[in-house]
Design a protein around this motif. Structure first.
Motif, mmCIF file in Angstrom:
data_model
loop_
_atom_site.group_PDB
_atom_site.id
_atom_site.type_symbol
_atom_site.label_atom_id
_atom_site.label_comp_id
_atom_site.label_asym_id
_atom_site.label_seq_id
_atom_site.Cartn_x
_atom_site.Cartn_y
_atom_site.Cartn_z
ATOM 1 N N GLY A 1 0.832 -1.208 0.000
ATOM 2 C CA GLY A 1 0.000 0.000 0.000
ATOM 3 C C GLY A 1 0.858 1.246 0.000
ATOM 4 N N LYS A 2 0.828 1.997 1.077
ATOM 5 C CA LYS A 2 1.610 3.230 1.182
ATOM 6 C C LYS A 2 2.870 3.015 2.033
ATOM 7 N N VAL A 3 3.295 1.787 2.180
ATOM 8 C CA VAL A 3 4.482 1.333 2.909
ATOM 9 C C VAL A 3 4.554 1.826 4.352
ATOM 10 N N GLY A 4 3.421 2.046 4.988
ATOM 11 C CA GLY A 4 3.390 2.480 6.378
ATOM 12 C C GLY A 4 4.068 1.495 7.312
ATOM 13 N N ASN A 5 3.836 0.185 7.102
ATOM 14 C CA ASN A 5 4.477 -0.818 7.954
ATOM 15 C C ASN A 5 5.984 -0.794 7.777
ATOM 16 N N SER A 6 6.443 -0.716 6.526
ATOM 17 C CA SER A 6 7.881 -0.704 6.269
ATOM 18 C C SER A 6 8.550 0.522 6.893
#
Length: 106
Positions: free
Chosen positions: A96-101
């Motif tokens: 998605g918007k790479v929030g976890n990364s």
């Protein structure tokens, strides 16, 4: 198999959702790359302003109770973080918007 109580709750929730969405049309929607990209472009404003308030998340939070709290968005990544001792590289699929990364990189 769902218990009769869970089946009833599920039916009630589907009835509420169907007041706002044409569920048959949703089931017929395309899910190819172009359709998914179009969805993300159209949904970006909502996710940033309302859903994660600029937090960069496009997934739903994991809630234990009947209410959703903004901190619920972090449950998934915090669980992953707790499993990562000694891990130096992460491949996030469906980022998605790479929030976890971004969270894990910190």
């Amino acid at each position: 198999m769902l218990s009769s109580n869970r089946q009833r709750k599920l039916s009630e929730r589907i009835k509420i959702i169907s007041q706002y969405y044409d569920l048959d049309a949703l089931l017929e929607d395309k899910t190819d790359n172009a359709a998914v990209a179009k969805y993300y472009r159209a949904s970006d404003f909502f996710y940033n302003l309302i859903h994660s308030r600029g937090g960069g998340y496009m997934h739903m939070g994991l809630s234990d109770g009947d209410r959703f709290y903004k901190d619920d968005l972090m449950e998934q990544v915090q669980f992953i973080d707790g499993q990562m001792e000694g891990v130096k590289k992460v491949l996030e699929i469906g980022a998605g918007k790479v929030g976890n990364s971004k969270y894990l990189a910190r």
